[in-house]
Enzyme design. Structure first.
Site, mmCIF file in Angstrom:
data_model
loop_
_atom_site.group_PDB
_atom_site.id
_atom_site.type_symbol
_atom_site.label_atom_id
_atom_site.label_comp_id
_atom_site.label_asym_id
_atom_site.label_seq_id
_atom_site.Cartn_x
_atom_site.Cartn_y
_atom_site.Cartn_z
ATOM 1 N N ASP A 1 0.882 -1.151 0.000
ATOM 2 C CA ASP A 1 0.000 0.000 0.000
ATOM 3 C C ASP A 1 0.936 1.222 0.000
ATOM 4 O O ASP A 1 2.125 1.093 0.317
ATOM 5 C CB ASP A 1 -0.837 -0.054 1.287
ATOM 6 C CG ASP A 1 -1.649 1.192 1.500
ATOM 7 O OD1 ASP A 1 -2.322 1.614 0.559
ATOM 8 O OD2 ASP A 1 -1.605 1.742 2.621
ATOM 9 N N LEU A 2 0.440 2.386 -0.365
ATOM 10 C CA LEU A 2 1.303 3.573 -0.413
ATOM 11 C C LEU A 2 1.103 4.460 0.826
ATOM 12 O O LEU A 2 1.989 4.582 1.673
ATOM 13 C CB LEU A 2 1.012 4.353 -1.699
ATOM 14 C CG LEU A 2 1.730 5.688 -1.865
ATOM 15 C CD1 LEU A 2 3.234 5.513 -1.913
ATOM 16 C CD2 LEU A 2 1.249 6.380 -3.154
ATOM 17 N N ASP A 3 -0.088 5.063 0.898
ATOM 18 C CA ASP A 3 -0.360 6.006 1.972
ATOM 19 C C ASP A 3 -0.409 5.276 3.318
ATOM 20 O O ASP A 3 -1.242 4.406 3.520
ATOM 21 C CB ASP A 3 -1.699 6.700 1.672
ATOM 22 C CG ASP A 3 -2.214 7.520 2.828
ATOM 23 O OD1 ASP A 3 -1.386 8.026 3.601
ATOM 24 O OD2 ASP A 3 -3.434 7.658 2.964
ATOM 25 N N THR B 1 0.930 10.291 3.596
ATOM 26 C CA THR B 1 0.150 11.308 2.883
ATOM 27 C C THR B 1 -1.235 11.481 3.509
ATOM 28 O O THR B 1 -1.972 12.384 3.114
ATOM 29 C CB THR B 1 0.023 10.961 1.377
ATOM 30 O OG1 THR B 1 -0.073 9.555 1.256
ATOM 31 C CG2 THR B 1 1.211 11.469 0.592
ATOM 32 N N LYS C 1 -9.310 6.062 5.023
ATOM 33 C CA LYS C 1 -8.005 5.499 4.671
ATOM 34 C C LYS C 1 -8.157 4.290 3.753
ATOM 35 O O LYS C 1 -8.882 3.355 4.073
ATOM 36 C CB LYS C 1 -7.222 5.139 5.930
ATOM 37 C CG LYS C 1 -6.749 6.372 6.668
ATOM 38 C CD LYS C 1 -5.762 6.034 7.756
ATOM 39 C CE LYS C 1 -5.239 7.313 8.389
ATOM 40 N NZ LYS C 1 -4.419 7.021 9.575
ATOM 41 N N SER D 1 -2.166 0.726 -4.465
ATOM 42 C CA SER D 1 -2.711 1.900 -3.780
ATOM 43 C C SER D 1 -3.984 2.360 -4.469
ATOM 44 O O SER D 1 -4.067 2.335 -5.696
ATOM 45 C CB SER D 1 -1.684 3.043 -3.824
ATOM 46 O OG SER D 1 -2.285 4.259 -3.441
ATOM 47 N N ALA D 2 -4.937 2.816 -3.652
ATOM 48 C CA ALA D 2 -6.175 3.358 -4.210
ATOM 49 C C ALA D 2 -5.936 4.728 -4.840
ATOM 50 O O ALA D 2 -6.821 5.279 -5.493
ATOM 51 C CB ALA D 2 -7.218 3.483 -3.106
ATOM 52 N N LYS E 1 -10.655 -1.351 -2.398
ATOM 53 C CA LYS E 1 -10.462 -2.016 -1.113
ATOM 54 C C LYS E 1 -11.746 -1.838 -0.307
ATOM 55 O O LYS E 1 -12.354 -0.771 -0.401
ATOM 56 C CB LYS E 1 -9.288 -1.369 -0.356
ATOM 57 C CG LYS E 1 -7.961 -1.464 -1.108
ATOM 58 C CD LYS E 1 -6.881 -0.603 -0.429
ATOM 59 C CE LYS E 1 -5.616 -0.571 -1.271
ATOM 60 N NZ LYS E 1 -4.535 0.262 -0.712
ATOM 61 N N GLU F 1 -0.060 -3.218 4.678
ATOM 62 C CA GLU F 1 -1.172 -2.256 4.760
ATOM 63 C C GLU F 1 -1.241 -1.572 6.113
ATOM 64 O O GLU F 1 -0.908 -2.172 7.132
ATOM 65 C CB GLU F 1 -2.509 -2.979 4.561
ATOM 66 C CG GLU F 1 -3.116 -2.837 3.183
ATOM 67 C CD GLU F 1 -3.644 -1.443 2.851
ATOM 68 O OE1 GLU F 1 -3.721 -0.584 3.739
ATOM 69 O OE2 GLU F 1 -3.986 -1.217 1.687
ATOM 70 N N ASP F 2 -1.714 -0.322 6.119
ATOM 71 C CA ASP F 2 -1.929 0.389 7.385
ATOM 72 C C ASP F 2 -3.410 0.538 7.698
ATOM 73 O O ASP F 2 -3.759 0.967 8.791
ATOM 74 C CB ASP F 2 -1.316 1.797 7.330
ATOM 75 C CG ASP F 2 -2.074 2.685 6.362
ATOM 76 O OD1 ASP F 2 -2.255 2.271 5.198
ATOM 77 O OD2 ASP F 2 -2.511 3.781 6.759
HETATM 78 P P1 B16 Z 1 -6.425 9.817 -4.565
HETATM 79 P P2 B16 Z 1 -3.677 4.063 -0.187
HETATM 80 C C1 B16 Z 1 -5.550 5.946 -0.515
HETATM 81 O O1 B16 Z 1 -4.219 5.552 -0.588
HETATM 82 C C2 B16 Z 1 -5.754 6.852 0.685
HETATM 83 O O2 B16 Z 1 -5.528 6.138 1.902
HETATM 84 C C3 B16 Z 1 -7.164 7.379 0.691
HETATM 85 O O3 B16 Z 1 -7.333 8.266 1.776
HETATM 86 C C4 B16 Z 1 -7.421 8.114 -0.638
HETATM 87 O O4 B16 Z 1 -8.747 8.598 -0.705
HETATM 88 C C5 B16 Z 1 -7.170 7.149 -1.791
HETATM 89 O O5 B16 Z 1 -5.838 6.679 -1.714
HETATM 90 C C6 B16 Z 1 -7.383 7.796 -3.150
HETATM 91 O O6 B16 Z 1 -6.393 8.749 -3.362
HETATM 92 O O7 B16 Z 1 -7.499 10.808 -4.278
HETATM 93 O O8 B16 Z 1 -5.025 10.391 -4.544
HETATM 94 O O9 B16 Z 1 -6.701 9.036 -5.858
HETATM 95 O O10 B16 Z 1 -3.733 3.984 1.302
HETATM 96 O O11 B16 Z 1 -4.562 3.038 -0.915
HETATM 97 O O12 B16 Z 1 -2.271 4.113 -0.736
HETATM 98 MG MG MG Z 2 -2.905 3.150 3.337
#
Ligand code: B16
Ligand code: MG
Length: 216
Positions: free
Chosen positions: A8-10, A16, A44, A115-116, A146, A170-171
């Site tokens: 996962d990224l964030d 972030t 998240k 990552s989403a 997810k 994952e967090d």
């Molecule tokens: P974006 P992850 C997710 O990242 C974030 O945790 C989530 O808060 C955010 O809405 C989602 O990415 C979409 O991000 O608006 O930049 O496309 O935890 O899956 O890395």
């Molecule tokens: Mg995350």
């Protein structure tokens, strides 16, 4: 034996979440909805439009906006978020990430990003680690976000391993649920909120090594 890593990224590679929160809070304020850090936990790992829907439901405005207006609100949030990302540097990698990725590269263990975030390639570029990943799943191509396992299954496929041969990091609870539903070994990276169902919980990537994990 495990053959690859899916990250996962964030919350795992970098934090972030604080920028997502600032940008969502600003957006929510502008339409008269109050959100706090506790509510933010529900966002998240959740994609942008679903996050907006959750905020609107929370503020009792689920039926207030047309689809076009929602697109405009999501764009407003993302424009602010991307502004906040401009100052990211390799210093913003979470502890142990750089070393862990270097060790994986030295040992020829492929890594992928699940990552989403549609901003993932840009963020990885800013952090100076984009080349450490053989694949970044494009979340725009997914049928379900997810906690559905799709993103994790696709990440494993992209590095030519089966989900059973992968370790996922994952967090967020939604992400951990997805990793387990994909039949991967799940490492939960603790970020202050309780995580359920992980095979292993760590505080930071400095707490584990590539060698230890590939033995799992
Ligand atoms: P974006 P992850 C997710 O990242 C974030 O945790 C989530 O808060 C955010 O809405 C989602 O990415 C979409 O991000 O608006 O930049 O496309 O935890 O899956 O890395
Ligand atoms: Mg995350």
């Amino acid at each position: 034996m495990k053959k690859g890593f899916v990250f996962d990224l964030d919350g795992v590679i970098t934090d972030t979440a604080k920028y997502h929160y600032l940008a969502w809070k600003d957006l929510a304020d502008s339409i008269g909805i109050e959100i706090d850090l506790k509510f933010n936990e529900q966002l998240k790992g959740i994609d942008r439009m679903t996050s907006l829907e959750r905020i609107l439901i929370h503020g009792g405005k689920a039926d207030t906006y047309t689809a076009e207006e929602k697109d405009a609100l999501a764009l407003q949030k993302n424009t602010h978020y991307v502004e906040l990302l401009q100052d990211l540097t390799p210093e913003d990698l979470l502890p142990g990430v750089k070393e862990f990725l270097e060790e994986a590269q030295t040992k020829d263990v492929p890594c992928a990003i699940a990552s989403a975030s549609k901003n993932a390639p840009f963020i990885l570029e800013k952090l100076g680690v984009k080349n450490a990943f053989e694949a970044i799943v494009d979340p725009a191509t997914l049928k379900k976000g997810k906690p559905d396992p799709e993103i994790f299954v696709r990440a494993a496929e992209a590095i030519n391993i089966t989900p059973e041969e992968a370790v996922g990091f994952e967090d967020a609870q939604a992400g951990l649920d997805g990793i387990k539903a994909a039949n991967m070994y799940a490492v939960g990276v603790y970020s202050g909120e309780e995580l359920h169902g992980a095979d292993l919980i760590v505080n930071k990537l400095t707490d584990i090594s590539v060698d230890e994990l590939i033995q799992k």
